[in-house]
Design a protein around this motif. Structure first.
Motif, PDB file in Angstrom:
ATOM      1  N   THR A   1      -4.231  15.396  -1.661  1.00 55.80           N
ATOM      2  CA  THR A   1      -4.719  16.579  -1.014  1.00 55.80           C
ATOM      3  C   THR A   1      -4.859  17.450   0.393  1.00 55.80           C
ATOM      4  O   THR A   1      -3.967  16.724   0.712  1.00 55.80           O
ATOM      5  CB  THR A   1      -6.465  16.627  -1.090  1.00 55.80           C
ATOM      6  OG1 THR A   1      -6.736  15.257   0.589  1.00 55.80           O
ATOM      7  CG2 THR A   1      -7.078  15.347  -1.803  1.00 55.80           C
ATOM      8  N   LEU A   2      -4.759  18.426   0.612  1.00 63.88           N
ATOM      9  CA  LEU A   2      -4.168  19.197   1.782  1.00 63.88           C
ATOM     10  C   LEU A   2      -4.627  18.237   3.437  1.00 63.88           C
ATOM     11  O   LEU A   2      -4.332  18.513   3.435  1.00 63.88           O
ATOM     12  CB  LEU A   2      -3.966  20.787   2.022  1.00 63.88           C
ATOM     13  CG  LEU A   2      -3.540  21.682   1.145  1.00 63.88           C
ATOM     14  CD1 LEU A   2      -4.333  23.273   1.461  1.00 63.88           C
ATOM     15  CD2 LEU A   2      -1.815  21.541   1.523  1.00 63.88           C
ATOM     16  N   GLU A   3      -5.683  18.866   3.105  1.00 66.23           N
ATOM     17  CA  GLU A   3      -6.539  17.657   4.284  1.00 66.23           C
ATOM     18  C   GLU A   3      -5.896  16.469   3.842  1.00 66.23           C
ATOM     19  O   GLU A   3      -5.786  15.894   5.678  1.00 66.23           O
ATOM     20  CB  GLU A   3      -8.136  17.690   4.282  1.00 66.23           C
ATOM     21  CG  GLU A   3      -9.040  19.060   4.008  1.00 66.23           C
ATOM     22  CD  GLU A   3      -8.350  19.593   2.979  1.00 66.23           C
ATOM     23  OE1 GLU A   3      -8.646  19.068   1.814  1.00 66.23           O
ATOM     24  OE2 GLU A   3      -8.455  21.139   2.707  1.00 66.23           O
TER      25      GLU A   3
ATOM     26  N   TYR B   1       1.115  -1.091  -0.409  1.00 67.76           N
ATOM     27  CA  TYR B   1       0.129  -0.071   0.035  1.00 67.76           C
ATOM     28  C   TYR B   1       1.018   1.465  -0.138  1.00 67.76           C
ATOM     29  O   TYR B   1       2.070   1.350   0.267  1.00 67.76           O
ATOM     30  CB  TYR B   1      -1.114   0.282   1.039  1.00 67.76           C
ATOM     31  CG  TYR B   1      -1.359  -0.712   1.148  1.00 67.76           C
ATOM     32  CD1 TYR B   1      -2.813  -0.775  -0.028  1.00 67.76           C
ATOM     33  CD2 TYR B   1      -2.074  -1.983   2.777  1.00 67.76           C
ATOM     34  CE1 TYR B   1      -3.916  -2.345   0.052  1.00 67.76           C
ATOM     35  CE2 TYR B   1      -2.376  -3.439   2.372  1.00 67.76           C
ATOM     36  CZ  TYR B   1      -4.043  -2.917   1.563  1.00 67.76           C
ATOM     37  OH  TYR B   1      -4.631  -4.210   1.097  1.00 67.76           O
ATOM     38  N   ASP B   2       0.394   2.749  -0.665  1.00 65.18           N
ATOM     39  CA  ASP B   2       1.251   3.278  -0.604  1.00 65.18           C
ATOM     40  C   ASP B   2       0.339   4.834   0.046  1.00 65.18           C
ATOM     41  O   ASP B   2      -0.833   4.901   0.685  1.00 65.18           O
ATOM     42  CB  ASP B   2       1.532   3.520  -1.869  1.00 65.18           C
ATOM     43  CG  ASP B   2       0.274   4.271  -3.118  1.00 65.18           C
ATOM     44  OD1 ASP B   2      -0.674   5.080  -2.469  1.00 65.18           O
ATOM     45  OD2 ASP B   2       0.363   3.237  -3.703  1.00 65.18           O
ATOM     46  N   PHE B   3       0.986   5.941   0.118  1.00 69.92           N
ATOM     47  CA  PHE B   3       0.553   7.202   0.572  1.00 69.92           C
ATOM     48  C   PHE B   3      -0.495   7.671   0.438  1.00 69.92           C
ATOM     49  O   PHE B   3      -1.373   7.998   0.571  1.00 69.92           O
ATOM     50  CB  PHE B   3       1.570   8.118   0.522  1.00 69.92           C
ATOM     51  CG  PHE B   3       1.495   9.876   0.846  1.00 69.92           C
ATOM     52  CD1 PHE B   3       0.989   9.693   2.229  1.00 69.92           C
ATOM     53  CD2 PHE B   3       2.086  10.661   0.096  1.00 69.92           C
ATOM     54  CE1 PHE B   3       0.790  11.065   2.608  1.00 69.92           C
ATOM     55  CE2 PHE B   3       2.263  11.985   0.949  1.00 69.92           C
ATOM     56  CZ  PHE B   3       1.633  12.151   1.516  1.00 69.92           C
ATOM     57  N   VAL B   4      -0.871   7.506  -1.106  1.00 65.61           N
ATOM     58  CA  VAL B   4      -2.294   7.253  -1.802  1.00 65.61           C
ATOM     59  C   VAL B   4      -3.532   7.081  -1.124  1.00 65.61           C
ATOM     60  O   VAL B   4      -4.723   6.938  -0.287  1.00 65.61           O
ATOM     61  CB  VAL B   4      -2.165   7.811  -3.475  1.00 65.61           C
ATOM     62  CG1 VAL B   4      -3.474   8.109  -4.493  1.00 65.61           C
ATOM     63  CG2 VAL B   4      -1.394   8.442  -3.693  1.00 65.61           C
ATOM     64  N   ASN B   5      -3.106   5.840  -1.052  1.00 69.57           N
ATOM     65  CA  ASN B   5      -4.292   4.763  -0.473  1.00 69.57           C
ATOM     66  C   ASN B   5      -4.357   4.974   1.012  1.00 69.57           C
ATOM     67  O   ASN B   5      -5.857   5.561   1.461  1.00 69.57           O
ATOM     68  CB  ASN B   5      -3.676   3.386  -0.424  1.00 69.57           C
ATOM     69  CG  ASN B   5      -3.268   2.827  -1.728  1.00 69.57           C
ATOM     70  OD1 ASN B   5      -2.547   1.841  -1.862  1.00 69.57           O
ATOM     71  ND2 ASN B   5      -4.082   2.801  -2.760  1.00 69.57           N
ATOM     72  N   VAL B   6      -3.457   5.170   1.944  1.00 67.82           N
ATOM     73  CA  VAL B   6      -3.584   5.787   2.400  1.00 67.82           C
ATOM     74  C   VAL B   6      -5.219   7.185   2.962  1.00 67.82           C
ATOM     75  O   VAL B   6      -5.624   7.512   3.872  1.00 67.82           O
ATOM     76  CB  VAL B   6      -2.172   5.884   4.244  1.00 67.82           C
ATOM     77  CG1 VAL B   6      -2.644   6.474   5.482  1.00 67.82           C
ATOM     78  CG2 VAL B   6      -2.133   4.882   4.231  1.00 67.82           C
ATOM     79  N   ILE B   7      -4.747   8.118   2.301  1.00 67.91           N
ATOM     80  CA  ILE B   7      -5.232   9.272   1.697  1.00 67.91           C
ATOM     81  C   ILE B   7      -6.352   9.174   1.931  1.00 67.91           C
ATOM     82  O   ILE B   7      -7.539   9.838   2.408  1.00 67.91           O
ATOM     83  CB  ILE B   7      -4.761  10.403   0.728  1.00 67.91           C
ATOM     84  CG1 ILE B   7      -3.352  10.716   1.655  1.00 67.91           C
ATOM     85  CG2 ILE B   7      -5.336  11.337   0.420  1.00 67.91           C
ATOM     86  CD1 ILE B   7      -2.656  11.885   0.767  1.00 67.91           C
ATOM     87  N   ASN B   8      -6.603   8.284   0.759  1.00 68.96           N
ATOM     88  CA  ASN B   8      -8.509   8.035   0.188  1.00 68.96           C
ATOM     89  C   ASN B   8      -8.645   6.974   1.119  1.00 68.96           C
ATOM     90  O   ASN B   8     -10.180   6.548   0.627  1.00 68.96           O
ATOM     91  CB  ASN B   8      -8.147   6.904  -1.583  1.00 68.96           C
ATOM     92  CG  ASN B   8      -7.844   8.019  -2.241  1.00 68.96           C
ATOM     93  OD1 ASN B   8      -7.896   9.395  -2.096  1.00 68.96           O
ATOM     94  ND2 ASN B   8      -7.523   7.867  -3.287  1.00 68.96           N
ATOM     95  N   ALA B   9      -7.791   6.574   2.060  1.00 71.32           N
ATOM     96  CA  ALA B   9      -8.542   5.253   3.370  1.00 71.32           C
ATOM     97  C   ALA B   9      -9.160   4.037   2.656  1.00 71.32           C
ATOM     98  O   ALA B   9     -10.209   3.957   3.222  1.00 71.32           O
ATOM     99  CB  ALA B   9      -9.804   6.106   4.085  1.00 71.32           C
ATOM    100  N   GLU B  10      -8.073   3.688   1.692  1.00 68.85           N
ATOM    101  CA  GLU B  10      -8.014   1.799   0.987  1.00 68.85           C
ATOM    102  C   GLU B  10      -7.356   1.431   2.329  1.00 68.85           C
ATOM    103  O   GLU B  10      -7.439   0.289   1.165  1.00 68.85           O
ATOM    104  CB  GLU B  10      -8.050   2.733  -0.369  1.00 68.85           C
ATOM    105  CG  GLU B  10      -8.633   2.975  -1.306  1.00 68.85           C
ATOM    106  CD  GLU B  10      -8.148   4.109  -1.971  1.00 68.85           C
ATOM    107  OE1 GLU B  10      -8.853   4.620  -3.448  1.00 68.85           O
ATOM    108  OE2 GLU B  10      -6.733   3.891  -2.636  1.00 68.85           O
ATOM    109  N   ALA B  11      -6.204   1.993   3.040  1.00 68.99           N
ATOM    110  CA  ALA B  11      -4.803   1.567   3.678  1.00 68.99           C
ATOM    111  C   ALA B  11      -5.069   1.947   5.014  1.00 68.99           C
ATOM    112  O   ALA B  11      -5.174   2.617   5.301  1.00 68.99           O
ATOM    113  CB  ALA B  11      -4.449   0.317   3.101  1.00 68.99           C
ATOM    114  N   GLU B  12      -4.657   1.438   5.737  1.00 69.43           N
ATOM    115  CA  GLU B  12      -4.731   1.837   7.193  1.00 69.43           C
ATOM    116  C   GLU B  12      -2.833   2.351   7.412  1.00 69.43           C
ATOM    117  O   GLU B  12      -2.097   1.855   6.416  1.00 69.43           O
ATOM    118  CB  GLU B  12      -4.435   0.465   8.206  1.00 69.43           C
ATOM    119  CG  GLU B  12      -5.677   0.242   8.881  1.00 69.43           C
ATOM    120  CD  GLU B  12      -6.905   1.723   9.527  1.00 69.43           C
ATOM    121  OE1 GLU B  12      -6.351   1.824   9.794  1.00 69.43           O
ATOM    122  OE2 GLU B  12      -7.940   1.501   8.783  1.00 69.43           O
ATOM    123  N   LEU B  13      -2.898   2.801   8.185  1.00 68.02           N
ATOM    124  CA  LEU B  13      -1.561   3.685   7.427  1.00 68.02           C
ATOM    125  C   LEU B  13       0.130   3.331   7.645  1.00 68.02           C
ATOM    126  O   LEU B  13       0.681   2.530   7.657  1.00 68.02           O
ATOM    127  CB  LEU B  13      -1.446   4.683   8.690  1.00 68.02           C
ATOM    128  CG  LEU B  13      -0.066   6.128   9.078  1.00 68.02           C
ATOM    129  CD1 LEU B  13       0.434   6.556   7.640  1.00 68.02           C
ATOM    130  CD2 LEU B  13       0.320   7.373   9.981  1.00 68.02           C
TER     131      LEU B  13
END
Lengths: 271, 258
Positions: free
Chosen positions: A98-100, A58-70
């Motif tokens: 995204t900033l958020e 998983y990667d950074f974008v997955n975490v931002i999109n809540a597709e994976a846990e940090l």
């Protein structure tokens, strides 16, 4: 609260990812819990330099999109237990940040780590803005040539006017100059700007000078941050930089051309 | 920057130039002639020499649509009595535009609403630091003299490549001005450091404005639209890195050591 450090330059190919990998590893080797984030979405490189490209799930974008846990996306470094890598996505583009989303991830990482190193993509567009927006400190990676210095100057302007600290009128982002690919021989021949020239134009404190070195390319290809190579000049220079960043007084090295041996002088060996 | 169109022949009857001028704007809040007349009277009483052949623009954009229509001929006459020359109208309804056309008066569009500090992250071109004194919405009871005292703008940090700083009056910079940075000032520009970028003084038509700097290495200098690019070679070489003063005289820029 973690210190958020952005490694940025404006110009591409000056050594941002090499620097991010080495500084993050160096901080971890000194016992600080450190995470390094690849903001170069779509051109994922940091994992290659860190030698963990085959462990990315998983990667950074997955975490931002809540597709994976940090914790699923974070990769623990094999060499130093204090270090984690948050890789970029190779299949998305920078608009996915995204900033958020970035803020949410940084806040979460802030709880567990002492340092968050953000490896910025080149340019001054969205990806670079996302990487620098939340920074507390910035390491401006610059090569001793005019276009790189000009682009660094532009990035410094953006840090001053568009980062969170600027927008919210907080204490400004602390700026550090890191001169990379410095070749004292070529400086003497007038082919490169010298340290004073760059310092005078950018007018920010010098954190360190990394000599141009074959060890850097070798380290990249092997997936081992060059700071781990204590025998090389570049590795030692990065160790000094990390120590200086942590407040130690370390003299600058590798600013003069290496002394040539008797035979080299006789036969004009390779500098 | 001044635009000049030369006709080519040396004995041209005229030369057309463009320029930017500061004009007084009368922002109407009421169309009642007696009320306007009364207010003008009190203003002239307070400052008798303020209005002497002063050109004004009548702005309709702040006028509420409920107000009865105004007779432009009568308004022109009233203003003239107080030493104001009505030269154009700005904004308002379509009817105002047509009335202006009928009366042979130029009509100008209302200025667009200026947004606040540019903090959006989309599109990085807007890395512009504008330091402009935001004027409170001018009401007609505050006269706006054509030549008013303008506080100098002071910038104490370096101005980086790509940044633009504008000051209505004088601009004082105590840090370095990088190549690719741009300084614009209605008045003089003072740089207490190296000036490597562009400096444009007197941008609102002040030919008396000057540029001062401690270390001269500018890319471009301009006073009142007259500009020059510099390379630091040839005739400029002896000035490079020196403290200089730049003045405009007889339509040409003069640079001399301080």
């Amino acid at each position: 609260m973690a210190r958020i450090i952005v490694v940025t330059s404006g110009k591409g190919g000056v050594g941002k990812t090499t620097t991010s990998a080495s500084i993050a590893t160096g901080l971890a080797l000194k016992g600080h819990k450190t995470v390094v984030i690849d903001f170069d979405v779509g051109l994922r490189n940091l994992d290659l330099l860190m030698g963990c490209e085959r462990r990315v799930v998983y990667d950074f974008v997955n975490v931002i999109n809540a597709e994976a846990e940090l914790h699923q996306a974070l990769i623990r470094d094999k060499r130093t237990e204090n270090l984690a890598i948050l890789p970029a996505s190779q299949t998305r583009d920078k608009e996915a940040l995204t900033l958020e989303g970035v803020e949410k991830v940084l806040n979460q990482l802030s709880k567990d780590f002492d340092f968050i190193v953000c490896d910025s993509p080149a340019g001054i567009e969205h990806g670079a803005m996302m990487a620098l927006y939340f920074a507390d400190e910035a390491i401006i990676t610059t090569n001793p040539e005019v276009s790189s210095v000009r682009d660094s100057d532009r990035i410094l302007g953006i840090l001053q006017s568009r980062s969170r600290r600027a927008v919210e009128n907080l204490e400004p982002v602390k700026e550090h100059l890191l001169l990379t690919r410095y070749n004292p021989d070529r400086v003497l021949r007038g082919e490169m700007l010298d340290i004073q020239d760059v310092e005078e134009i950018l007018a920010i404190p010098l954190l360190g000078v990394i000599p141009e070195s074959t060890a850097v390319l070798k380290a990249s290809n092997q997936g081992v941050p060059v700071v781990c190579n204590n025998d090389s000049d570049a590795g030692q220079a990065y160790s000094d930089v990390v120590a200086r960043f942590l407040g130690e007084e370390v003299p600058h090295r590798f600013l003069e051309p290496p002394k040539k041996g008797f035979l080299q002088r006789m036969f004009g060996g390779i500098g | 920057m001044t635009l000049q169109l030369h006709t080519g022949t040396s004995a041209a009857a005229f030369k057309m130039t463009g320029g930017i001028y500061t004009l007084t704007t009368l922002e109407l809040h009421s169309t009642n002639p007696a009320q306007i007349s009364h207010q003008l009277e009190t203003m002239v009483e307070k400052a008798p020499i303020l209005f002497q052949q002063t050109p004004v623009i009548i702005a309709f954009d702040q006028l509420s649509p409920e107000q009865p229509p105004i007779d432009l001929y009568q308004l022109r006459h009233t203003l003239q009595q107080f030493g104001l020359i009505f030269i154009a109208i700005r904004g308002g309804q379509e009817s105002h535009k047509q009335a202006a056309m009928m009366a042979g008066i130029p009509w100008l569009p209302a200025p667009r609403q200026r947004s606040g500090a540019e903090t959006s992250l989309d599109g990085c071109e807007s890395n512009v630091v504008i330091m402009q004194k935001t004027r409170a919405a001018t009401s007609t009871d505050i006269a706006e003299p054509v030549q008013s005292f303008q506080k100098a703008t002071l910038v104490e940090h370096p101005i980086r490549s790509g940044q633009q700083v504008y000051a209505e009056g004088d601009l004082i910079v105590t840090g370095p001005v990088s190549a690719g940075a741009e300084l614009l000032a209605g008045g003089n520009i003072h740089v207490y450091g190296p000036l490597r970028g562009r400096a444009l003084a007197g941008v609102n038509g002040d030919g008396e404005a000057r540029i001062f700097c401690l270390q001269f290495a500018a890319e471009l200098i301009s006073i009142n639209g007259q500009y020059r690019t510099l390379t630091g070679t040839g005739e400029d070489e002896h000035l490079w890195g020196e403290s200089v003063i730049i003045t405009l005289d007889q339509q040409s820029l003069h640079i001399r050591k301080l």
